[in-house]
Design an enzyme around this catalytic site. Structure first.
Site, PDB file in Angstrom:
ATOM      1  N   ARG A 287      26.528  -5.919  14.153  1.00 49.78           N
ATOM      2  CA  ARG A 287      26.975  -4.548  14.380  1.00 49.78           C
ATOM      3  C   ARG A 287      28.122  -4.221  13.445  1.00 49.78           C
ATOM      4  O   ARG A 287      29.042  -5.020  13.275  1.00 49.78           O
ATOM      5  CB  ARG A 287      27.413  -4.353  15.836  1.00 49.78           C
ATOM      6  N   ARG A 302      35.501  -8.765  19.087  1.00 44.73           N
ATOM      7  CA  ARG A 302      34.678  -7.720  18.472  1.00 44.73           C
ATOM      8  C   ARG A 302      34.374  -8.117  17.029  1.00 44.73           C
ATOM      9  O   ARG A 302      35.109  -7.786  16.100  1.00 44.73           O
ATOM     10  CB  ARG A 302      35.413  -6.376  18.522  1.00 44.73           C
ATOM     11  N   GLU A 375      34.795  -6.656  29.319  1.00 40.60           N
ATOM     12  CA  GLU A 375      33.328  -6.639  29.382  1.00 40.60           C
ATOM     13  C   GLU A 375      32.724  -7.895  28.757  1.00 40.60           C
ATOM     14  O   GLU A 375      33.112  -8.322  27.671  1.00 40.60           O
ATOM     15  CB  GLU A 375      32.791  -5.408  28.653  1.00 40.60           C
ATOM     16  N   SER A 378      26.415  -6.132  29.945  1.00 42.59           N
ATOM     17  CA  SER A 378      26.063  -4.764  30.321  1.00 42.59           C
ATOM     18  C   SER A 378      24.584  -4.756  30.657  1.00 42.59           C
ATOM     19  O   SER A 378      23.755  -5.158  29.833  1.00 42.59           O
ATOM     20  CB  SER A 378      26.367  -3.812  29.160  1.00 42.59           C
ATOM     21  N   ARG A 417      31.779 -14.094  23.653  1.00 40.86           N
ATOM     22  CA  ARG A 417      32.786 -13.673  24.634  1.00 40.86           C
ATOM     23  C   ARG A 417      32.868 -14.660  25.800  1.00 40.86           C
ATOM     24  O   ARG A 417      33.937 -14.828  26.390  1.00 40.86           O
ATOM     25  CB  ARG A 417      32.474 -12.267  25.142  1.00 40.86           C
TER      26      ARG A 417
END
Length: 450
Positions: A287, A302, A375, A378, A417
């Protein structure tokens, strides 16, 4: 993608639903209806003209056979006029369809009524009580500080940002030694749990996909800036006998395994007896993080490239989809429970959900260094939003009319993560990291990374 007939039949319901998700969207329904009306008029005009052309073309030969030149000329004029109308109406049809598709393809999904309204993460709602109790760690260190101090067998940092930046730039990391093995162990543990205990079928999918796959799951056309695109330059013979270089078909690096896993059912009519289908995959994800400048620039939170174990389900309808959402979220929660990592479940509001979702739960894991939950998963129910874009359908029984399937996707979990959470929650005062019990069989019995 949406059923244009449903919008046409109940425009006010669509206006209300889109205003809940994105109040600044404007009266997009009026634009849709205007382009739909222009499209249907063009189609009707073309069909009427084709009928005139076909009927009068047959009569021209008869008039000529009867040597009635005036009649033949009149009929030929009608056919010529009809051909011009067909051409004009065809252009109008293509233009109206392009405008309509452009709007429909760029719209977010409709949130369910039970989803709370809100513009950002402040509108999210915690579901139930958090699971687990954060460990009492005095002056907890950040995962990056811990990882950079740990040395591999060759004396290099086990969380090597410097080397990664030199070869790839910012937001990349090279894991070494035992941390690299722990990342691999986490992925293997997650896959074993989801396949052995929860019945997901493991898939090793392509990492490069064409644009139609991303259109199918909703990343294109609206979110192209978040993707990494690659395009081969192909050499082909030129007319003068030389060689000319031309761009080949573009491919995109997958932002998540949701894309290839969901596209496994594109352009298919499934037997209802096969549903639900459940897939899982461990893949790298890529990403650009175009919309997150300045956020989490330190460490592994990130990155441009990260590993994730993805979960995807294909079901019949909304009732099955909402039940599957609870199940899928529970499957992701089980990973955190077995790792003994404190977490909470959050129901996302209309403004914080992904564009393709109708309802989303986030799982947030406790990070001691930040003294908060972040987070880590999801899980989303998408209804038939993706299925319409992929033309993925099922048949309830032989001879029944095909219906669109409903899709779900979720992280089970983001591996990087999870590694961050393990490092921070299992840190010791001397800077070593205790290996969680469930990971030790995957790490040759190792108990501590020191």
């Amino acid at each position: 993608m949406f059923d244009i007939r449903a919008i046409r039949d109940n425009p006010d319901a669509f206006r209300a639903a889109w205003n809940r998700r994105k109040p600044g969207l404007g009266d997009v329904v009026s634009d849709i209806l205007a382009h739909d009306g222009a499209l249907r008029k063009a189609v009707t005009d073309k069909q009427d003209a084709e009928k005139v052309r076909n009927e009068n073309s047959k009569l021209i030969g008869r008039a000529k056979a009867e040597k009635n030149e005036d009649e033949a000329a009149r009929l030929m004029a009608l056919v010529a006029e009809a051909k011009q109308t067909i051409e004009t109406a065809g252009e109008q049809e293509a233009a109206a369809k392009a405008l309509l598709d452009d709007i429909l393809m760029g719209l977010p999904n409709l949130p369910l009524a039970e989803v709370p309204e809100g513009s950002d993460e402040d509108g999210n709602i915690q579901v139930g009580e958090p699971w687990g109790t954060p460990r009492g760690i005095n002056n907890p260190k950040d995962h990056a500080d811990l990882g950079e101090v740990l040395k591999s067998g060759l004396g290099f940092s086990q969380m090597d940002f410097d080397s990664a930046v030199k070869m790839s730039g910012a937001r990349f990391v090279a894991l070494r030694g035992k941390l690299a093995r722990m990342e691999r162990a986490l992925a293997a543990f997650m896959l074993d749990l989801q396949t052995d205990d929860h019945g997901y079928e493991e898939v090793s999918p392509p990492l490069l996909v064409r644009s139609n796959a991303l259109i199918g799951t909703g990343q294109l056309p609206k979110f192209e800036e978040d993707l990494f695109k690659t395009q081969r330059i192909e050499e082909i013979p030129a007319n003068d006998g030389g060689i000319v270089s031309v761009p080949g078909i573009p491919h995109y690096l997958i932002p998540t395994a949701e894309v290839p896993l969901t596209n496994l059912v594109r352009d298919q009519i499934l037997d209802a007896a096969r549903l639900p289908l459940r897939f899982t995959a461990h893949t790298p994800c890529f990403r650009s993080e175009a919309g997150s400048a300045g956020r989490d620039t330190k460490g592994m939170i990130r990155l441009h490239q990260f590993n994730k174990v993805e979960l995807v389900s294909i079901v019949e309808n909304e009732e099955a989809g909402l039940a599957e959402l609870e199940r899928m979220t529970g499957c992701a929660e089980e990973v955190l429970k077995r790792l003994d990592l404190p977490f909470r479940r959050v129901l996302l509001c209309t403004g914080d959900m992904g564009a393709g979702a109708r309802k989303t739960y986030d799982l947030e894991v406790w990070l001691p260094s930040q003294n908060t939950y972040r987070e880590i998963s999801s899980c989303s129910y998408c209804g038939d939003f993706q299925a319409r874009r992929m033309d993925a359908r099922f048949r309830k029984e032989a001879g029944a009319k095909p219906e669109f399937v409903h899709t779900l996707n979720g992280s089970g979990l983001a591996v990087g993560r999870t590694l961050v959470a393990v490092i921070e929650n299992y840190q010791n005062e001397d800077g070593s990291i205790t290996v969680p019990d469930v990971l030790r069989p995957y790490m040759g019995g190792l108990e501590v990374i020191a």
